[in-house]
Design a protein around this motif. Sequence first.
Motif, short mmCIF file in Angstrom:
data_model
loop_
_atom_site.label_atom_id
_atom_site.label_comp_id
_atom_site.label_asym_id
_atom_site.label_seq_id
_atom_site.Cartn_x
_atom_site.Cartn_y
_atom_site.Cartn_z
N THR A 99 0.61 -1.16 -0.11
CA THR A 99 0.20 0.02 -0.19
C THR A 99 0.68 1.46 0.12
O THR A 99 0.48 2.27 -0.60
CB THR A 99 -0.86 -0.05 1.02
OG1 THR A 99 -1.71 -0.94 1.02
CG2 THR A 99 -1.77 1.26 1.19
N VAL A 100 1.81 1.44 0.62
CA VAL A 100 2.78 2.50 0.62
C VAL A 100 3.41 2.56 -0.81
O VAL A 100 3.49 3.64 -1.27
CB VAL A 100 4.13 2.32 1.73
CG1 VAL A 100 5.01 3.26 1.70
CG2 VAL A 100 3.57 1.95 3.25
N LEU A 153 2.09 1.70 -3.58
CA LEU A 153 1.20 2.02 -4.43
C LEU A 153 0.82 3.66 -4.18
O LEU A 153 0.75 4.26 -5.07
CB LEU A 153 -0.23 1.25 -4.09
CG LEU A 153 -1.23 1.50 -4.97
CD1 LEU A 153 -1.39 0.95 -6.31
CD2 LEU A 153 -2.59 0.92 -4.26
N THR A 154 0.70 4.00 -3.10
CA THR A 154 0.51 5.23 -2.39
C THR A 154 1.63 6.13 -3.26
O THR A 154 1.45 7.40 -3.78
CB THR A 154 0.59 5.45 -1.00
OG1 THR A 154 -0.57 5.01 -0.58
CG2 THR A 154 0.28 6.96 -0.77
N LEU A 155 3.00 5.90 -2.91
CA LEU A 155 4.13 6.60 -3.68
C LEU A 155 4.02 6.55 -5.10
O LEU A 155 4.35 7.66 -5.57
CB LEU A 155 5.37 5.96 -3.23
CG LEU A 155 5.89 5.94 -1.94
CD1 LEU A 155 6.99 5.45 -1.61
CD2 LEU A 155 6.25 7.59 -1.40
N GLY A 168 1.32 6.58 -6.88
CA GLY A 168 0.35 7.66 -7.23
C GLY A 168 0.68 8.65 -7.20
O GLY A 168 0.21 9.72 -7.85
N VAL A 169 1.52 9.15 -5.92
CA VAL A 169 2.00 10.62 -5.80
C VAL A 169 2.75 11.04 -6.77
O VAL A 169 2.63 12.25 -7.41
CB VAL A 169 2.57 10.76 -4.56
CG1 VAL A 169 3.27 11.90 -4.14
CG2 VAL A 169 1.39 10.56 -3.19
N ARG A 170 3.72 10.09 -7.24
CA ARG A 170 4.78 10.49 -8.37
C ARG A 170 4.04 10.60 -9.72
O ARG A 170 4.26 11.58 -10.46
CB ARG A 170 5.68 9.34 -8.37
CG ARG A 170 6.66 9.26 -7.29
CD ARG A 170 8.06 8.32 -7.38
NE ARG A 170 8.57 8.18 -6.46
CZ ARG A 170 9.93 8.47 -6.56
NH1 ARG A 170 10.39 8.81 -7.90
NH2 ARG A 170 10.73 8.54 -5.47
N ARG A 171 3.25 9.93 -9.94
CA ARG A 171 2.19 9.70 -11.02
C ARG A 171 1.64 11.08 -11.35
O ARG A 171 1.62 11.94 -12.29
CB ARG A 171 1.13 8.63 -10.96
CG ARG A 171 0.28 8.59 -12.70
CD ARG A 171 1.22 8.00 -13.47
NE ARG A 171 0.30 7.63 -14.66
CZ ARG A 171 1.03 7.04 -15.58
NH1 ARG A 171 2.09 6.84 -15.96
NH2 ARG A 171 -0.01 6.80 -16.64
N ALA A 209 4.07 -2.52 -5.82
CA ALA A 209 3.21 -2.55 -5.17
C ALA A 209 2.35 -3.88 -5.56
O ALA A 209 1.92 -4.82 -4.82
CB ALA A 209 2.09 -1.35 -5.37
N TYR A 224 1.35 -7.32 -3.21
CA TYR A 224 0.21 -7.72 -3.06
C TYR A 224 0.08 -9.21 -3.34
O TYR A 224 -0.59 -10.04 -2.79
CB TYR A 224 -0.84 -6.97 -3.83
CG TYR A 224 -1.16 -5.55 -3.18
CD1 TYR A 224 -1.74 -5.35 -1.68
CD2 TYR A 224 -1.20 -4.51 -3.88
CE1 TYR A 224 -2.00 -4.37 -1.39
CE2 TYR A 224 -1.47 -3.25 -3.52
CZ TYR A 224 -2.08 -3.28 -1.93
OH TYR A 224 -2.37 -1.88 -1.57
#
Length: 109
Positions: free
Chosen positions: A56-57, A59-61, A63-66, A86, A90
């Motif tokens: 999840t970390v 995935l969040t990183l 998304g933020v980079r994207r 990510a 999973y």
Amino acid sequence: MVAVVVLVGELLALALLLSASSAHAAGVSLAIAGSVEEVLNNVRAWLMGILAGLATVFLTLGGVRRVFGGGDPGEQEKAKEAFKSAGIGYALAALAPLVITVLKGIVGA
């Protein structure tokens, strides 16, 4: 000002050290689990939780980079790598029960 902060930190550390009770080994049971199967089930739960949390970390990183990468191809590529990581995390979290089943077969639980 810095001296006051350091003094308060030292006083807190001293208070924690003085309030800690000493542990006695006599009469203390360290084994809470009743069987090997219960231990392996606990390991499975922890393993799945840690892997899913790390995924999840990532995935969040990703998304933020994207989002904040704009048109920078380097940031977009780093976001893709984070998404791949990510996905791998999973997948490993999903495979944790299989690993525990294999371990149960090995130890005979």
